[in-house]
Design an enzyme around this catalytic site. Structure first.
Site, PDB file in Angstrom:
ATOM      1  CD  GLU A 131      -2.946   1.028   2.349  1.00  0.00           C
ATOM      2  OE1 GLU A 131      -4.098   1.428   2.181  1.00  0.00           O
ATOM      3  OE2 GLU A 131      -2.537   0.611   3.436  1.00  0.00           O
ATOM      4  N   GLY A 264       3.078   1.338  10.877  1.00  0.00           N
ATOM      5  CA  GLY A 264       2.808   0.634  12.122  1.00  0.00           C
ATOM      6  C   GLY A 264       2.391  -0.792  11.856  1.00  0.00           C
ATOM      7  CB  ALA A 265       0.102  -2.869  11.502  1.00  0.00           C
ATOM      8  CD  GLU A 267      -4.963  -1.951   5.492  1.00  0.00           C
ATOM      9  OE1 GLU A 267      -5.465  -1.120   4.715  1.00  0.00           O
ATOM     10  OE2 GLU A 267      -4.030  -1.684   6.266  1.00  0.00           O
ATOM     11  CG  ASN A 268      -0.531  -7.291   3.881  1.00  0.00           C
ATOM     12  OD1 ASN A 268      -0.511  -6.449   3.007  1.00  0.00           O
ATOM     13  ND2 ASN A 268       0.393  -7.385   4.832  1.00  0.00           N
ATOM     14  CG  HIS A 300      -6.295   0.483  12.635  1.00  0.00           C
ATOM     15  ND1 HIS A 300      -6.866   1.731  12.698  1.00  0.00           N
ATOM     16  CD2 HIS A 300      -5.828   0.349  11.367  1.00  0.00           C
ATOM     17  CE1 HIS A 300      -6.758   2.321  11.528  1.00  0.00           C
ATOM     18  NE2 HIS A 300      -6.120   1.507  10.692  1.00  0.00           N
ATOM     19  CD  GLU A 301      -3.391  -2.554  10.596  1.00  0.00           C
ATOM     20  OE1 GLU A 301      -3.753  -2.808   9.428  1.00  0.00           O
ATOM     21  OE2 GLU A 301      -3.071  -1.407  10.962  1.00  0.00           O
TER      22      GLU A 301
END
Length: 857
Positions: A131, A264-265, A267-268, A300-301
């Protein structure tokens, strides 16, 4: 042809991918078969590529036609033209491509991450971060969110390594000395959600949640830090399945901690990747804030698996649909998991950062047109996340939680496996509510800024009116080296403001629009505007109304309401709407405050004053901070008391840190040294929430020996959180030698490139290090620009807001102009405007500031 969009004449539906990464040579090769629908006969097909070499091209169909082709890359446009010997006819075709690329060190695309084991040996991991538009760095593709397709991946890897992707493994076998790992088909999804991780990895045992196995993955030796993140993942996955009313769309869920990770992370779907500090944690040694961060990021993810992955925005202008909603949902989920954390109250602190940016002339709407990928990158900011989540929370409270949830469920069901935009969400919520949502919400989403709601008395009535809040009276001049972009003053149209007012204990609701809103006020009753604190607007009270509120502090207002009162008053002070003396008076009335969030706002304003105040007057600020914070520290002490909750324990650490640094309290500094030494002998001697404060205090007063000690502890840290504490402590030293040594570490590889820009940013905000740091950045700009992820470089530049003198401000402008710097969107303009606001505050209040503080001390 649009330089940033691909033609729609050929559309993919399925990718069969085989990738073979080489972790020794940092290269990879690949082969893919892409099932496409040719809608118009064509002899050329365009695909996105970046830093890839396509070596073989062909196409075939079910009728047995096979057509050879060749690829020509356009690196500037990040695409390749596939030219075929004759046209592909309308219908279904399979494109067959062979390609090769590099495992880069830029933390984007298909990249390499390294770590050292307990023996000091370096190991490499191959990981992905796609992303917004970096899947094209791993395989040729239609790298736009509405080109959804099914992905079937096979990874050819060293037999000693492990591979993880979006779906479960369906086959593992040896082939010519390599291990082939074949994964199940994904759902229809966007390219930016595809993920591969290859390396020496270990995982927790799977936790079965219905039909979904959940694991946490990490590098060897860190599995002991996975339990809290695993538990957070399990709770929030169940929570979201219940809230959304839709089963989790993947066949498994892996949470993977990557040593080098720019964000931070990410979301795959089914393979969420994290920075280690956002997933791995020792629950017994962590602070409340560190635990909260892990819970927040995991929630969140997980929320994205539905809102973003199952239903995806059509184009990057709608990224707020992903990120704002996931931020809103993380608050709901964590609040349900840990209600004692009062997460919606502490969200006010996060929301304050969005207010700070949205009060600028150079703000932007939550959603705005996006053409170039760089502009999409710049949208990952507090306006997308925190402002977006705030207006969703405001809407949820206005409609009611059940109605809001029903609308969300309808939206997900209708657009599952597809794409949607803001209008689709409004339609679903409007149908659930039986109300025209765009009439209320479009002004919040498509216009920049927010309202300042003014409250005054007129006889026996409360009169509410609105205007746009801005820190400066007029927009700053545009940057001459950038294309002119219109700064929307946003003053022509009012917002539709759902206002909740408490008058003498009774709640009144009104929609403040074009005209004033009036409510009856009996006698001298206290009036609170924005009851519950959910509205995304600031409030300015007339003098009489403010005094009525102040008389009820602290118990007459909820913590979020006290926080808003402090934060709104400070913002009005910075904007020149309220004299600094009035804010100082408010702060002194809150010495008895014991809510952490209120103190966060108070201490943030003290840090801002520390950057503004003249060096010769700083002792007055230190004395004021000691008088403000000292009574609370005396009350709370240094160790937990029976009955202390997590928030009080964290507050104790916050206040001690402030007293020992901003307050420069010698007794606190001496006690910090004693307790730190005791903690080194026995970790149980100091509460986990106090230890980071001790480290910060000792860095503030540290000498060369202390610096050397902290460097070694940074290098040998046992947890990601411990490493971060000592890393940022290095940025807090105040003498020239340690400052120069830390700056050198930001470019010599000793500090990871994911962290180095943030260390430099912290040093720009350090009044003792800021000038040396700025000189270093100017001299090393080319190196930093080459080494740092673009997201990190943007965040480093944010630190110029700490260079609060007229001379430094002029130099900042001159440097960026000489380099023609463009950080994407209006990012640089925002930083420079924030610097102008701080310097204006210094010019306006710098002279009398010392006198105000001395009088209040």
């Amino acid at each position: 042809m649009d330089p940033y969009r691909l033609p729609r004449a050929v559309v993919p539906s399925r990718y069969d991918l085989r990738l073979e990464p080489d972790l020794v040579t940092h290269t990879f090769t690949g082969h893919e078969i892409i099932a496409v629908d040719v809608r118009e006969a064509t002899a050329e097909v365009f695909v996105n590529t970046a830093e890839l070499a396509i070596t073989e091209v062909s196409a075939d169909n079910a009728a047995g036609d096979r057509i050879s082709g060749a690829a020509t890359a356009d690196e500037e446009a990040e695409r390749s033209r596939l030219a075929f010997e004759r046209p592909l006819g309308v219908g279904a075709w399979r494109l067959r491509l062979t390609f090769r690329g590099m495992l880069n060190d830029k933390l984007r695309g298909f990249y390499r991450s390294t770590y050292k084991d307990a023996g000091g040996a370096t190991h490499t991991i191959a990981a992905t971060q796609f992303e917004a538009t970096d899947a094209r760095r791993a395989f040729p593709c239609w790298d736009e969110p509405d080109f959804k397709a099914v992905f079937a991946a096979t990874l050819s890897i060293d037999p000693a390594l492990t591979a993880v992707s979006n779906t479960s493994i369906v086959e593992t076998r040896l082939d010519g000395g390599r291990k082939l790992v074949r994964f199940a088909d994904t759902i229809r999804m966007s390219t930016y959600l595809v993920a591969f991780v290859v390396g020496e990895l270990e995982s927790t045992d799977p936790r079965q949640l219905g039909r979904t196995p959940l694991r946490v993955w990490c590098v060897p030796g860190k599995r002991r830090l996975a339990a809290f993140g695993h538990e957070a993942g399990a709770f929030t996955l169940r929570f979201f399945e219940d809230y959304y009313g839709v089963p989790y769309p993947g066949d498994k869920l892996d949470l993977l901690a990557i040593p080098d990770f720019a964000a931070g992370a990410m979301e795959n779907l089914g393979a969420i990747t994290f920075r280690e500090t956002a997933l791995l944690i020792d629950e017994n040694a962590a602070t409340h804030a560190e635990l909260e961060r892990v819970a927040d990021v995991v929630a969140h993810e997980n929320a994205h698996m539905w809102f973003g992955d199952l239903v995806t925005m059509t184009w990057w202008n709608g990224i707020w649909l992903n990120e704002a909603f996931a931020t809103f949902m993380e608050m709901l989920a964590v609040d349900a998991w840990k209600p004692e954390w009062q997460r919606w109250t502490s969200f006010g602190v996060s929301r304050a950062a969005a207010f700070a940016v949205d009060g600028l002339w150079n703000t932007r709407p939550i959603e705005f047109p996006v053409r170039a990928p760089r502009d999409a990158d710049a949208m990952f900011d507090v306006l997308t996340y925190e402002k977006g989540a705030s207006v969703l929370r405001m809407l949820e409270q206005y409609l009611g939680p059940d109605v809001f949830r029903d609308g969300v469920r309808a939206y997900l069901r209708e657009h599952a496996y597809g794409n949607a935009d803001t209008g689709d969400l409004w339609a679903a919520l409007g149908q659930a509510a039986g109300a025209p949502i765009p009439a209320v919400m479009d002004g919040w989403i498509f216009r920049p800024g927010f309202p300042l709601v003014s409250a005054r008395l007129d006889g026996g009535e409360l009169v509410l009116s609105q205007q746009r809040f801005t820190y400066l009276p007029a927009p700053p001049a545009p940057l001459p080296w950038k294309p002119a972009s219109r700064v929307d003053e946003g003053t022509a149209q009012p917002w539709q403001v759902p206002v909740q007012v408490r008058v003498d204990g009774r709640t009144h609701r009104a929609m403040l629009g074009d005209a004033e809103a009036r409510l009856p006020v009996p006698g001298d009753a206290p009036v609170l505007v924005n009851e519950g604190g959910h509205g995304f607007y600031r409030v300015r009270y007339s003098g009489e109304l403010l005094e009525r509120l102040l008389a009820r502090l602290p118990d007459g207002l909820a913590p979020i309401e006290r926080f808003n009162l402090v934060n709104d008053t400070w913002a009005a002070t910075v904007a020149g709407l309220v004299p600094l003396s009035q804010y100082v008076d408010l702060a002194t009335r809150l010495r008895g405050e014991r809510d952490r969030n209120v103190w966060t706002s108070l201490l943030a304003s003290m840090h801002a004053l520390n950057r503004v105040i003249r060096a010769e007057d700083r002792t007055h600020l230190e004395r004021f901070v000691r008088g403000l914070v000292g009574p609370a520290v005396a009350d709370l002490g240094w160790a937990p008391a029976p009955g202390d909750d997590d928030l009080i324990r964290q507050l104790r650490g916050d206040l001690l840190r402030a007293l020992g640094t901003l307050g420069n309290d010698g007794a606190v500094q001496a006690r910090a040294a004693e307790l730190y030494a005791a903690a080194l002998r026995d970790a149980r001697a100091v509460d986990a929430n106090v230890l980071p404060a001790l480290i910060a205090i000792l860095a503030h007063v540290g000498d060369a020996a202390r610096y050397k000690e902290f460097v070694e502890r940074f290098r040998s840290a046992a947890t990601p959180q411990e490493e971060q504490r000592y890393l940022y402590a290095l940025a807090a030293f105040r003498h020239r030698q340690p400052i120069e040594e830390t700056l050198a570490k930001t470019i010599n590889g000793e500090i990871r490139t994911q962290d180095a820009p943030f260390v430099a940013r912290a040093m720009l905000m350090n009044v003792d290090a800021r000038e040396l740091t700025w000189s270093f950045i100017k001299s090393q700009w080319d190196t930093m620009d080459r080494l740092y992820p673009k997201h990190g470089l943007r965040r480093m530049c944010e630190g110029v807001t700490g260079l609060v003198t007229p001379e430094l401000e002029r130099d900042v402008h001159a440097f960026f102009a000489s380099r023609q710097v463009d950080l994407g969107g209006r990012t640089l303009e925002q930083y420079l405007e924030q610097l102008r606001i701080a310097v204006a505050l210094r010019d306006r209040e710098g002279g009398p500031l010392a006198a105000h503080l001395a009088k209040a001390s």
